[in-house]
Design an enzyme around this catalytic site. Structure first.
Site, short mmCIF file in Angstrom:
data_model
loop_
_atom_site.label_atom_id
_atom_site.label_comp_id
_atom_site.label_asym_id
_atom_site.label_seq_id
_atom_site.Cartn_x
_atom_site.Cartn_y
_atom_site.Cartn_z
N LEU A 332 0.81 -1.22 0.00
CA LEU A 332 0.00 0.00 0.00
C LEU A 332 0.84 1.27 0.00
CD1 LEU A 332 -2.70 -1.12 2.62
CD2 LEU A 332 -2.68 -1.47 0.13
N ASP A 333 2.12 1.16 0.28
CA ASP A 333 3.02 2.31 0.39
C ASP A 333 3.77 2.49 -0.92
OD1 ASP A 333 4.94 4.17 1.00
OD2 ASP A 333 5.63 3.18 2.82
N THR A 334 3.61 3.65 -1.56
CA THR A 334 4.30 3.91 -2.82
C THR A 334 5.51 4.82 -2.65
OG1 THR A 334 2.87 5.79 -3.33
CG2 THR A 334 2.19 3.63 -4.18
N SER A 335 5.94 5.05 -1.42
CA SER A 335 7.08 5.95 -1.21
C SER A 335 8.36 5.39 -1.81
CB SER A 335 7.28 6.21 0.28
OG SER A 335 7.61 5.03 0.99
#
Length: 409
Positions: A332-335
């Site tokens: 869920l994290d696109t960093s």
């Protein structure tokens, strides 16, 4: 086979077949899940009596598994989780579907390696690499290396085929008996997760020809028995082998070298295995080329910074569609996009799509890469001239595009 196990196998195969017949997927997960509900030790029962190789790592394990299964095919039928379901449910389903085979090659999610070694008692374990992946749920890289090290130290009879170029892999294999480790050199383009020695915290110093060592002397690159030299695979006797692959990129030559090293532990001569590697044209849709409205579309899967770097190296200088989602299978994290250098795409026609296209758009602007936003794959096809269209996408975006191509891959 115990009666409960036989019943579990029957249920597993039936559920998987129904899933495929109704278009709900290949059935690898649901088949294994139902079978293990009936017999919690189903994986161990199905593994018993087989000679098994496990393949694990952050990147490249699906392709390396496919290559290794092809190489072991010299000896006979090989069970494998070719659809990429790489957790125990997928392993169980694959072995149940294959029936009786003497050999099996299983791709294993790096978090499940200890559990699967315990259940299957493999003959060989291949360790490819460790790097950052899915930051919202994956373990920190050095922690993962520690878990591997503990798991392998508990199974000293298992032979390890390991990447000498990755300090994290070398550390993980370091507690194993020296005689039970075969080192290969597949290179390490992505080095941002191995600047620090996992043994002592010292700085990893790198030299020429892939050499590296901890500044404190606690860890250093082993001498590999299998290497790549001028596009050829060199075996432990110093014999070079020309490997012609249909799959693109130097990284896949490294995957092929790994597969040959694993197969050699089963007695397979590289000369016999290499033609089989050349027959692999696509791996679960990855690298597949499909003609659509005068455009030759090639699909490349990229899921984390290391694999995006490799995808840029594989892709032709041609119009390129980048597709990013952030659903559960993707993380869920696109960093992590900020760990990727997108500057190699400058000068190409670049299109962006997917649920998180705007995250990608901001990142491209920072790298001064012009782009066009398209809502669908069909829009992307219509926006580029006839000829090559490269597609680089993460998990669910990749599957969405496969669906638009009517699953002809």
């Amino acid at each position: 086979m115990p009666l409960r196990t036989a019943f579990a196998v029957s249920v597993s195969k039936t559920a998987a077949a129904l899933s495929r017949a109704t278009g709900r997927g290949d059935g690898s997960v649901i088949g294994g899940r139902l079978g293990m509900m009936i017999d919690p030790d189903l994986l161990a029962h199905l593994a018993a009596g087989r000679q098994i190789a496990l393949v694990s790592g952050t990147n490249g394990k699906t392709t390396t598994t496919r290559f290794t299964a092809a190489a072991l095919g010299v000896l006979g039928d090989v069970a494998t989780n070719s659809f990429g379901a790489n957790m125990p449910t997928g392993h169980t389903s694959a072995l149940a579907r294959a029936g009786t085979t003497r050999y099996a090659v299983l791709e294993v999610d790096e978090h499940y390696l200890a559990q699967v070694i315990q259940a299957t008692q493999p003959r060989v374990v291949a360790l490819l690499n460790l790097s950052r992946d899915q930051l919202d749920r994956a373990k920190e890289v050095a922690m993962m290396a520690d878990l591997w090290r503990q798991a392998l130290a508990s199974h000293p009879a298992v032979h390890i085929v390991a990447n000498a170029d990755d300090p994290m892999v070398v550390y993980a294999a370091g507690a194993h008996p020296v005689a039970e480790v075969t080192w290969f050199s597949a290179g390490q383009r992505w080095q941002d997760d191995s600047h620090v020695c996992p043994a002592c915290g010292g700085h990893i110093q790198r030299g020429e020809a892939g050499g590296w060592a901890c500044a404190n002397g606690d860890l250093r690159r082993p001498t590999p028995q299998w290497t790549l030299l001028d596009g050829e695979v060199v075996d432990p006797e110093g014999q070079p082998h020309e490997v012609k692959l249909q799959l693109p990129g130097t990284v896949n030559l490294g995957n092929a070298a790994t597969a040959l090293a694993v197969a050699a532990r089963f007695g397979v001569n590289p000369v016999d295995a290499i033609p089989r590697l050349g027959s692999v044209a696509s791996v679960a849709g990855r690298y597949a080329q499909v003609e659509r409205e005068g455009r030759l579309v090639r699909l490349l899967l990229a899921k984390n910074p290391a694999s995006w770097l490799e995808a840029f190296e594989m892709a032709d200088v041609a119009p390129t569609l980048l597709a990013i989602n952030a659903r559960d299978p993707d993380g869920l994290d696109t960093s992590w996009l900020y760990d990727v250098d997108f500057s190699p795409l400058r000068g190409r026609q670049v299109l962006v799509s997917g649920d998180r296209a705007m995250d990608l758009a901001v990142r491209l602007e920072i790298n001064d890469v012009p782009f066009t936003h398209v809502k669908t794959f069909a829009d992307a096809v219509g926006a580029v001239p006839q000829g090559r269209l490269e597609v680089i996408a993460n998990y669910t975006a990749f599957q969405d595009i496969r669906a638009e191509l009517d699953r002809v891959l």
